[in-house]
Design a protein around this motif. Sequence first.
Motif, PDB file in Angstrom:
ATOM      1  N   ILE A  15       0.841  -1.200   0.000  1.00  0.00           N
ATOM      2  CA  ILE A  15       0.000   0.000   0.000  1.00  0.00           C
ATOM      3  C   ILE A  15       0.875   1.249   0.000  1.00  0.00           C
ATOM      4  N   GLY A  16       1.933   1.247   0.849  1.00  0.00           N
ATOM      5  CA  GLY A  16       2.820   2.403   0.938  1.00  0.00           C
ATOM      6  C   GLY A  16       3.490   2.723  -0.383  1.00  0.00           C
ATOM      7  N   ILE A  17       4.000   1.677  -1.038  1.00  0.00           N
ATOM      8  CA  ILE A  17       4.652   1.878  -2.337  1.00  0.00           C
ATOM      9  C   ILE A  17       3.647   2.349  -3.379  1.00  0.00           C
ATOM     10  N   GLY A  18       2.449   1.753  -3.343  1.00  0.00           N
ATOM     11  CA  GLY A  18       1.401   2.170  -4.283  1.00  0.00           C
ATOM     12  C   GLY A  18       1.061   3.642  -4.135  1.00  0.00           C
ATOM     13  N   ILE A  19       0.993   4.114  -2.884  1.00  0.00           N
ATOM     14  CA  ILE A  19       0.692   5.522  -2.621  1.00  0.00           C
ATOM     15  C   ILE A  19       1.796   6.421  -3.154  1.00  0.00           C
ATOM     16  N   LEU A  20       3.056   6.055  -2.895  1.00  0.00           N
ATOM     17  CA  LEU A  20       4.183   6.876  -3.346  1.00  0.00           C
ATOM     18  C   LEU A  20       4.274   6.906  -4.879  1.00  0.00           C
ATOM     19  N   LEU A  49       0.944  -7.373  19.251  1.00  0.00           N
ATOM     20  CA  LEU A  49       1.770  -6.196  19.015  1.00  0.00           C
ATOM     21  C   LEU A  49       1.694  -5.774  17.547  1.00  0.00           C
ATOM     22  N   SER A  50       1.560  -6.752  16.658  1.00  0.00           N
ATOM     23  CA  SER A  50       1.445  -6.467  15.230  1.00  0.00           C
ATOM     24  C   SER A  50       0.204  -5.621  14.941  1.00  0.00           C
ATOM     25  N   SER A  51      -0.915  -5.973  15.582  1.00  0.00           N
ATOM     26  CA  SER A  51      -2.141  -5.198  15.413  1.00  0.00           C
ATOM     27  C   SER A  51      -1.996  -3.813  16.019  1.00  0.00           C
ATOM     28  N   LEU A  52      -1.331  -3.749  17.168  1.00  0.00           N
ATOM     29  CA  LEU A  52      -1.112  -2.464  17.819  1.00  0.00           C
ATOM     30  C   LEU A  52      -0.253  -1.549  16.951  1.00  0.00           C
ATOM     31  N   VAL A  86       1.885  16.127  -0.329  1.00  0.00           N
ATOM     32  CA  VAL A  86       2.474  15.890   0.992  1.00  0.00           C
ATOM     33  C   VAL A  86       1.607  14.913   1.795  1.00  0.00           C
ATOM     34  N   PHE A  87       0.296  15.063   1.707  1.00  0.00           N
ATOM     35  CA  PHE A  87      -0.625  14.189   2.431  1.00  0.00           C
ATOM     36  C   PHE A  87      -0.394  12.722   2.065  1.00  0.00           C
ATOM     37  N   SER A  88      -0.296  12.440   0.767  1.00  0.00           N
ATOM     38  CA  SER A  88      -0.099  11.059   0.327  1.00  0.00           C
ATOM     39  C   SER A  88       1.316  10.562   0.634  1.00  0.00           C
ATOM     40  N   VAL A  89       2.313  11.430   0.490  1.00  0.00           N
ATOM     41  CA  VAL A  89       3.698  11.023   0.764  1.00  0.00           C
ATOM     42  C   VAL A  89       3.853  10.609   2.227  1.00  0.00           C
ATOM     43  N   ILE A  90       3.267  11.373   3.128  1.00  0.00           N
ATOM     44  CA  ILE A  90       3.361  11.041   4.556  1.00  0.00           C
ATOM     45  C   ILE A  90       2.754   9.678   4.827  1.00  0.00           C
ATOM     46  N   TRP A  91       1.575   9.424   4.259  1.00  0.00           N
ATOM     47  CA  TRP A  91       0.938   8.124   4.472  1.00  0.00           C
ATOM     48  C   TRP A  91       1.788   6.991   3.901  1.00  0.00           C
ATOM     49  N   GLY A  92       2.366   7.208   2.733  1.00  0.00           N
ATOM     50  CA  GLY A  92       3.220   6.187   2.132  1.00  0.00           C
ATOM     51  C   GLY A  92       4.418   5.863   3.011  1.00  0.00           C
ATOM     52  N   LEU A  93       5.076   6.895   3.554  1.00  0.00           N
ATOM     53  CA  LEU A  93       6.251   6.695   4.401  1.00  0.00           C
ATOM     54  C   LEU A  93       5.883   6.053   5.736  1.00  0.00           C
ATOM     55  N   VAL A  94       4.738   6.448   6.294  1.00  0.00           N
ATOM     56  CA  VAL A  94       4.290   5.864   7.559  1.00  0.00           C
ATOM     57  C   VAL A  94       4.058   4.363   7.404  1.00  0.00           C
ATOM     58  N   LEU A  95       3.408   3.963   6.312  1.00  0.00           N
ATOM     59  CA  LEU A  95       3.117   2.542   6.088  1.00  0.00           C
ATOM     60  C   LEU A  95       4.384   1.740   5.797  1.00  0.00           C
ATOM     61  N   LEU A  96       5.338   2.337   5.089  1.00  0.00           N
ATOM     62  CA  LEU A  96       6.603   1.642   4.834  1.00  0.00           C
ATOM     63  C   LEU A  96       7.381   1.454   6.136  1.00  0.00           C
ATOM     64  N   THR A  97       7.365   2.459   6.989  1.00  0.00           N
ATOM     65  CA  THR A  97       8.037   2.351   8.289  1.00  0.00           C
ATOM     66  C   THR A  97       7.381   1.275   9.142  1.00  0.00           C
ATOM     67  N   GLU A  98       6.036   1.247   9.127  1.00  0.00           N
ATOM     68  CA  GLU A  98       5.306   0.221   9.884  1.00  0.00           C
ATOM     69  C   GLU A  98       5.671  -1.174   9.384  1.00  0.00           C
ATOM     70  N   ALA A 125       0.412   3.259  13.795  1.00  0.00           N
ATOM     71  CA  ALA A 125       0.841   3.847  12.519  1.00  0.00           C
ATOM     72  C   ALA A 125      -0.275   4.709  11.921  1.00  0.00           C
ATOM     73  N   ILE A 126      -1.503   4.196  11.944  1.00  0.00           N
ATOM     74  CA  ILE A 126      -2.636   4.945  11.401  1.00  0.00           C
ATOM     75  C   ILE A 126      -2.891   6.208  12.219  1.00  0.00           C
ATOM     76  N   SER A 127      -2.831   6.083  13.552  1.00  0.00           N
ATOM     77  CA  SER A 127      -3.038   7.246  14.426  1.00  0.00           C
ATOM     78  C   SER A 127      -1.959   8.295  14.189  1.00  0.00           C
ATOM     79  N   LEU A 128      -0.705   7.837  14.074  1.00  0.00           N
ATOM     80  CA  LEU A 128       0.417   8.751  13.834  1.00  0.00           C
ATOM     81  C   LEU A 128       0.265   9.446  12.484  1.00  0.00           C
ATOM     82  N   GLY A 129      -0.141   8.668  11.473  1.00  0.00           N
ATOM     83  CA  GLY A 129      -0.344   9.228  10.145  1.00  0.00           C
ATOM     84  C   GLY A 129      -1.419  10.299  10.146  1.00  0.00           C
TER      85      GLY A 129
END
Length: 243
Positions: free
Chosen positions: A109-114, A194-197, A163-175, A202-206
């Motif tokens: 998903i992250g790569i797709g967004i970027l 922990l995986s679910s957490l 910027v909105f989409s780039v941030i989401w892409g980077l957040v998901l890649l980091t996750e 990640a979503i909250s941070l994004g």
Amino acid sequence: MTKTTNTGSQSKQQPSVLENLRPLIVDVAVPLGSYYFFKGAFGMSTFAALAWSSVVPAVRTGWSVAKERKVNGLAALILVVNVVGLTLSFVSGDPRLMLAKDGAVSSTIGIGILVSVALGRPMMSAGLKPFLVKGDAGREAAWERLASGTAVRSAEFLRKERVFSVIWGLVLLTECVVRVVGAYTIPVDTMVWLSSLLLVVAISLGMVICGGAAAEPMACLITDEVQRQEAVQRQEQELAVAA
């Protein structure tokens, strides 16, 4: 009167909070709950419980593709990742690979967004738009003018949109990276919850980062554009009366 009716119609089309949270509930709460259910109630092994709990998200993605009767590139890619991940996990019998597989979905998903940003079609804009226009015809028109490049502050709007989409892409890649590292370094039973957490965090941070860096400025730009257009219309009406 017509304007009020149209606005109401558009408001009804705006996704509710429940509709927006449904994918998160299905992909996080259901697999987590079913894992502990299968393991506790049926005494399944860690691998078997993980395998069965991963079926629901995969089926949901497949159903989404079938229901729309058209191939959504990202949804199809996620489905392939799920199927390949499940197949490899069954072949290897490794529960850690099963956990790491979920990281592949996030990275997809992250790569797709970027990539969508690089192609000039930020993927996350479709989900953001209903929250910013709020079903209002004037704000909807303002969004379209800003997004099309015809408004005075279009360049600023388009930059924030990217910027909105780039941030989401980077957040998901980091996750994804954190999830994969955890899958091979943390005990499996711990990593399941922990995986679910991690995904929820990640979503909250994004949401927090994107809100301040892009969504709120975009909302202000839309408001400014609405006011500018109203001022132009008032000027035109005054000139028409004077003429």
